[in-house]
Design a protein around this motif. Structure first.
Motif, PDB file in Angstrom:
ATOM      1  N   CYS A   1       9.672   6.552   3.312  1.00 60.95           N
ATOM      2  CA  CYS A   1       8.258   6.778   2.969  1.00 60.95           C
ATOM      3  C   CYS A   1       7.384   5.663   3.540  1.00 60.95           C
ATOM      4  O   CYS A   1       6.291   5.908   4.069  1.00 60.95           O
ATOM      5  CB  CYS A   1       8.072   6.849   1.457  1.00 60.95           C
ATOM      6  SG  CYS A   1       8.816   8.277   0.666  1.00 60.95           S
ATOM      7  N   SER A   2       7.877   4.436   3.428  1.00 62.32           N
ATOM      8  CA  SER A   2       7.125   3.282   3.909  1.00 62.32           C
ATOM      9  C   SER A   2       6.976   3.314   5.425  1.00 62.32           C
ATOM     10  O   SER A   2       5.907   2.995   5.961  1.00 62.32           O
ATOM     11  CB  SER A   2       7.824   1.991   3.471  1.00 62.32           C
ATOM     12  OG  SER A   2       7.009   0.868   3.714  1.00 62.32           O
TER      13      SER A   2
ATOM     14  N   ASP B   1       0.822  -1.214   0.000  1.00 58.15           N
ATOM     15  CA  ASP B   1       0.000   0.000   0.000  1.00 58.15           C
ATOM     16  C   ASP B   1       0.850   1.256   0.000  1.00 58.15           C
ATOM     17  O   ASP B   1       0.530   2.229  -0.690  1.00 58.15           O
ATOM     18  CB  ASP B   1      -0.936   0.002   1.209  1.00 58.15           C
ATOM     19  CG  ASP B   1      -1.992   1.088   1.106  1.00 58.15           C
ATOM     20  OD1 ASP B   1      -2.858   0.975   0.218  1.00 58.15           O
ATOM     21  OD2 ASP B   1      -1.937   2.056   1.883  1.00 58.15           O
ATOM     22  N   SER B   2       1.935   1.246   0.754  1.00 54.48           N
ATOM     23  CA  SER B   2       2.783   2.442   0.780  1.00 54.48           C
ATOM     24  C   SER B   2       3.421   2.688  -0.583  1.00 54.48           C
ATOM     25  O   SER B   2       3.573   3.838  -1.009  1.00 54.48           O
ATOM     26  CB  SER B   2       3.869   2.310   1.850  1.00 54.48           C
ATOM     27  OG  SER B   2       4.838   1.347   1.488  1.00 54.48           O
ATOM     28  N   ILE B   3       3.753   1.605  -1.307  1.00 49.25           N
ATOM     29  CA  ILE B   3       4.368   1.759  -2.624  1.00 49.25           C
ATOM     30  C   ILE B   3       3.388   2.344  -3.628  1.00 49.25           C
ATOM     31  O   ILE B   3       3.720   3.254  -4.403  1.00 49.25           O
ATOM     32  CB  ILE B   3       4.907   0.399  -3.126  1.00 49.25           C
ATOM     33  CG1 ILE B   3       6.121  -0.024  -2.288  1.00 49.25           C
ATOM     34  CG2 ILE B   3       5.283   0.448  -4.604  1.00 49.25           C
ATOM     35  CD1 ILE B   3       7.290   0.936  -2.354  1.00 49.25           C
TER      36      ILE B   3
ATOM     37  N   SER C   1      -9.141   4.713  -2.735  1.00 50.62           N
ATOM     38  CA  SER C   1      -9.765   3.626  -1.997  1.00 50.62           C
ATOM     39  C   SER C   1      -9.252   2.307  -2.542  1.00 50.62           C
ATOM     40  O   SER C   1      -9.156   2.137  -3.760  1.00 50.62           O
ATOM     41  CB  SER C   1     -11.291   3.678  -2.150  1.00 50.62           C
ATOM     42  OG  SER C   1     -11.887   2.522  -1.614  1.00 50.62           O
ATOM     43  N   THR C   2      -8.927   1.385  -1.661  1.00 51.11           N
ATOM     44  CA  THR C   2      -8.464   0.083  -2.112  1.00 51.11           C
ATOM     45  C   THR C   2      -9.326  -1.025  -1.542  1.00 51.11           C
ATOM     46  O   THR C   2     -10.009  -0.833  -0.533  1.00 51.11           O
ATOM     47  CB  THR C   2      -6.994  -0.169  -1.722  1.00 51.11           C
ATOM     48  OG1 THR C   2      -6.532  -1.359  -2.358  1.00 51.11           O
ATOM     49  CG2 THR C   2      -6.842  -0.313  -0.218  1.00 51.11           C
ATOM     50  N   LEU C   3      -9.314  -2.166  -2.195  1.00 49.24           N
ATOM     51  CA  LEU C   3     -10.125  -3.315  -1.811  1.00 49.24           C
ATOM     52  C   LEU C   3      -9.202  -4.512  -1.640  1.00 49.24           C
ATOM     53  O   LEU C   3      -8.761  -5.106  -2.620  1.00 49.24           O
ATOM     54  CB  LEU C   3     -11.173  -3.592  -2.884  1.00 49.24           C
ATOM     55  CG  LEU C   3     -12.106  -2.396  -3.169  1.00 49.24           C
ATOM     56  CD1 LEU C   3     -12.818  -2.575  -4.493  1.00 49.24           C
ATOM     57  CD2 LEU C   3     -13.104  -2.234  -2.052  1.00 49.24           C
TER      58      LEU C   3
ATOM     59  N   SER D   1      -5.948  -1.445  -6.513  1.00 47.71           N
ATOM     60  CA  SER D   1      -5.602  -2.681  -5.808  1.00 47.71           C
ATOM     61  C   SER D   1      -4.234  -3.133  -6.286  1.00 47.71           C
ATOM     62  O   SER D   1      -3.821  -2.831  -7.412  1.00 47.71           O
ATOM     63  CB  SER D   1      -6.640  -3.784  -6.075  1.00 47.71           C
ATOM     64  OG  SER D   1      -6.646  -4.133  -7.446  1.00 47.71           O
ATOM     65  N   ILE D   2      -3.544  -3.810  -5.404  1.00 49.82           N
ATOM     66  CA  ILE D   2      -2.280  -4.426  -5.800  1.00 49.82           C
ATOM     67  C   ILE D   2      -2.410  -5.908  -5.477  1.00 49.82           C
ATOM     68  O   ILE D   2      -2.571  -6.294  -4.320  1.00 49.82           O
ATOM     69  CB  ILE D   2      -1.067  -3.753  -5.111  1.00 49.82           C
ATOM     70  CG1 ILE D   2       0.249  -4.368  -5.599  1.00 49.82           C
ATOM     71  CG2 ILE D   2      -1.179  -3.755  -3.610  1.00 49.82           C
ATOM     72  CD1 ILE D   2       1.466  -3.503  -5.327  1.00 49.82           C
TER      73      ILE D   2
END
Length: 675
Positions: A545-546, A473-475, A600-602, A625-626
């Motif tokens: 950053c992470s 998520d941080s990336i 927003s991510t799922l 999403s990743i």
């Protein structure tokens, strides 16, 4: 605002260890209930900790840190002065009043009622502004993908979920740090003997974290009624039917029998087929009433008031539409179907589209395209992503593990069964016809102005990030910052939501991914090559950053952000008729709350896409999403207001640059180790 991101809370693990009764009759537990939990659904609710109100000093510090990347040095100094005055003056008074109100309402959280008020008082139309879309993964088995087959199975699974919830035997929502060790019968046995007043804290000892489930009760049978000034949520406790829409025509269809049991699969399948047969004999609705739910809320309130002045319309609307358990929208081929080469048209249609076959006021709408692509579009005021994603995941996996009908299943004919399949024949006068025409034209204009761009980047995946010891998520959030900076030469207010459902009646807290650390990295990357730091140095900046991102996430999840606290202090001032403090009039406060990038991510394998509209006219709505196969994003924007295509193109470049740095620094580190 809609933000489905639920940081770190994963779903779908509660299915393990659930035992069903052995009976296979339609009135038996195996069919009637999705789960039969050893722990009651609301077992942990009483012992959940209360959402803390952060210290005023900490909130001020966090606000100043968050706005720093968006301000000049002079603006930052001016903001510091205003914040200092607020912290030492009126802020202390407002904070004291908020604490006093919170102490008098120990059954809930300090954010709950103000957040409801915010949603229900906003007069903006629901589609694009509030109602989000979640698209479900297809059923890869051809026998279960056809529209009416998939609709039947999804309806049954929805009802099984609802009945389990009603019976208090749906598994409590718990985030397990190590599911293999704690999502077990042994964990449940220990919890069962823990006093309810302390059960949550006993669960903490297992590194298993119960989540608030207060919103679940509004998943079904709930409708948002338009009212002048402020809407109202209404709920029917004894509904036995759903609302089915087809080509704008509306039908009430019973799905429970007179005793409240779920009808058999063949009966539900037969009733759906009878609706399709009925609808084939008539034209598409000439006055599709559902379009009215796209209106500005006061306009819709006035239109509805006139419409229900006819007693027949009032009865049908309240009894059959408002009271329905949920809405099922069976789209036709002309509404669009899945195209692997270009998914945007179908997603855009499901998110808002023509709206002739929608009722956006319902808490939950199941959308099923002619080729069986399923999605959920939901009204957002009643709750957040925790409840919806839990329902979504359970429904999907239930249809995968034990679908009750296939394309070849026999059905119980329902033609002529007017008591269980009821066409809704409203009486429409010229005023309502004109209201619908105006709503349709206005919605069409807005949807036509919506631009949607889609990116799948296959080289940066969840596995890639984990292999290199980075937070996925941080990336991806860092990539958003780099993409916007290199495309538009500035930094803007960015919104990422984090659930606070670990607390009683928690809602969400805002994460601010644009930080001094991300700004430093972006500026370094965009230097001319001869001035650019080495890959190893840039990787160190990524790590920084992470770390910052992780800390902000942790603070937000623990109720230690600053946005909701400031929101509540502002709400307190307004509620008590006090002068608006200068802090809320500063450029810094306005700038950070003008969310140009709203994300927003799922985090679930059941979802293939998620989308929502921009929250400001010149902004970007980024559903991302990743996954194991790719990093992806669906970006919405309004034409001639924001450049969504330019952002997506820049995002692809940002992914490439970040991946190159990660890989190059890894090679350098290995070479140094060998030497």
């Amino acid at each position: 605002m809609f933000r489905l991101k639920v940081n770190k809370w994963r779903f779908g693990t509660n299915l393990a260890g659930v035992r069903y009764a052995t009976t296979t009759t339609t009135h038996g537990n195996h069919y009637q209930y999705l789960q039969n939990s050893k722990l009651p659904t609301l077992y942990f609710q009483r012992s959940l900790p209360r959402l803390p109100i952060p210290l005023l000093e900490k909130t001020c510090e966090r606000f100043l840190a968050a706005v720093q990347p968006l301000l000049s040095a002079e603006e930052q100094r001016d903001t510091q002065q205003v914040v200092d005055q607020f912290r030492q003056g009126v802020g202390m008074e407002l904070h004291a009043r908020l604490k006093q109100s919170d102490e008098a309402n120990k059954h809930t959280s300090y954010i709950s009622q103000p957040w409801f008020d915010m949603y229900l008082s906003d007069r903006a139309p629901l589609p694009l502004n509030y109602n989000p879309l979640i698209v479900m993964r297809d059923d890869t088995r051809p026998a279960y993908q056809p529209q009416v087959t998939r609709a039947t199975n999804l309806i049954i699974s929805s009802l099984r979920f609802w009945r389990s919830l009603q019976a208090n035997i749906l598994e409590p929502e718990v985030y397990h740090m190590n599911p293999k060790k704690t999502n077990t019968d042994n964990y449940r046995r220990w919890m069962a003997i823990s006093p309810k007043a302390f059960a949550t804290y006993a669960s903490y000892a297992f590194k298993a974290f119960p989540l608030d489930m207060s919103q679940y009760s509004r998943l079904f049978g709930t409708t948002r009624l338009p009212k002048l000034g402020k809407d109202e949520l209404v709920q029917s406790a004894d509904s036995k039917h759903i609302l089915v829409m087809r080509r704008g025509n509306m039908y009430a269809m019973n799905v429970l029998d007179s005793s409240g049991y779920i009808e058999s699969p063949s009966v539900i399948l037969g009733r759906l087929k009878s609706i399709l047969a009925l609808d084939a004999q008539k034209q598409s609705a000439s006055v599709p009433l559902g379009v009215l739910t796209t209106q500005q809320r006061d306009q819709w309130a006035r239109a509805r008031t006139h419409f229900v002045s006819n007693p027949k319309n009032a009865d049908l609307l309240e009894r059959e539409v408002d009271a329905a358990l949920f809405c099922v929208c069976l789209d036709s081929e002309e509404d669009g179907m899945y195209n692997e080469a270009d998914q945007v048209p179908l997603i855009k249609h499901q998110l808002a589209g023509k709206a002739t076959n929608r009722w956006f006021d319902k808490s939950i709408s199941l959308l099923i395209s002619a080729d069986g692509v399923a999605a959920v579009n939901f009204e957002h005021s009643w709750g957040d992503g925790v409840a919806v994603l839990r329902y979504f995941n359970e429904m999907y996996w239930d249809t995968q593990k034990q679908p009750f009908v296939s394309a070849t299943s026999p059905h119980t004919p329902a033609e002529g069964d007017a008591s269980n399949v009821r066409p809704l024949n409203f009486e429409i006068d010229d005023r309502t016809r004109a209201d619908v025409e105006a709503a349709y034209a206005h919605n069409a204009e807005i949807v036509d102005s919506l631009d949607m761009n889609y990116l799948q980047y296959p080289h940066l995946t969840k596995g890639t990030c984990k292999h290199h010891g980075l937070s996925p998520d941080s990336i991806i959030q860092l990539a958003f910052q780099l993409a916007y900076r290199q495309a538009f030469k500035r930094y803007v207010g960015t919104y990422e939501s984090c659930s606070t459902s670990a607390f009683r009646h928690g809602r969400t807290e805002t994460m601010r991914p644009c930080t001094i650390a991300t700004k430093a990295f972006c500026e370094a990357v965009l230097q001319p090559s001869q001035k650019q730091p080495s890959a190893v140095e840039l990787r160190a900046m990524i790590d920084k950053c992470s770390i910052v991102h992780g800390q902000l996430t942790k603070e937000a999840a623990m109720g230690q952000g600053f946005d909701r606290h400031l929101f509540s202090l502002r709400h307190t001032a307004m509620l008590e008729g006090l002068p608006m403090p200068a802090l809320f009039e500063t450029e810094a406060y306005k700038r950070i709350n003008y969310n140009i990038i709203s994300t927003s991510t799922l985090g679930t394998d059941t979802v293939v896409a998620g989308a929502f509209g921009p929250v400001v006219k010149d902004g970007l709505g980024v559903g991302y999403s990743i996954q194991n196969e790719f990093a992806g994003a669906i970006v919405t924007s309004y034409k001639n207001q924001a450049q969504g295509k330019e952002f997506v193109d820049s995002l692809a470049s940002a992914f490439e640059q970040i991946l190159a740095i990660i890989e190059q620094s890894s090679k350098s580190a290995k070479a140094e180790t060998r030497n």
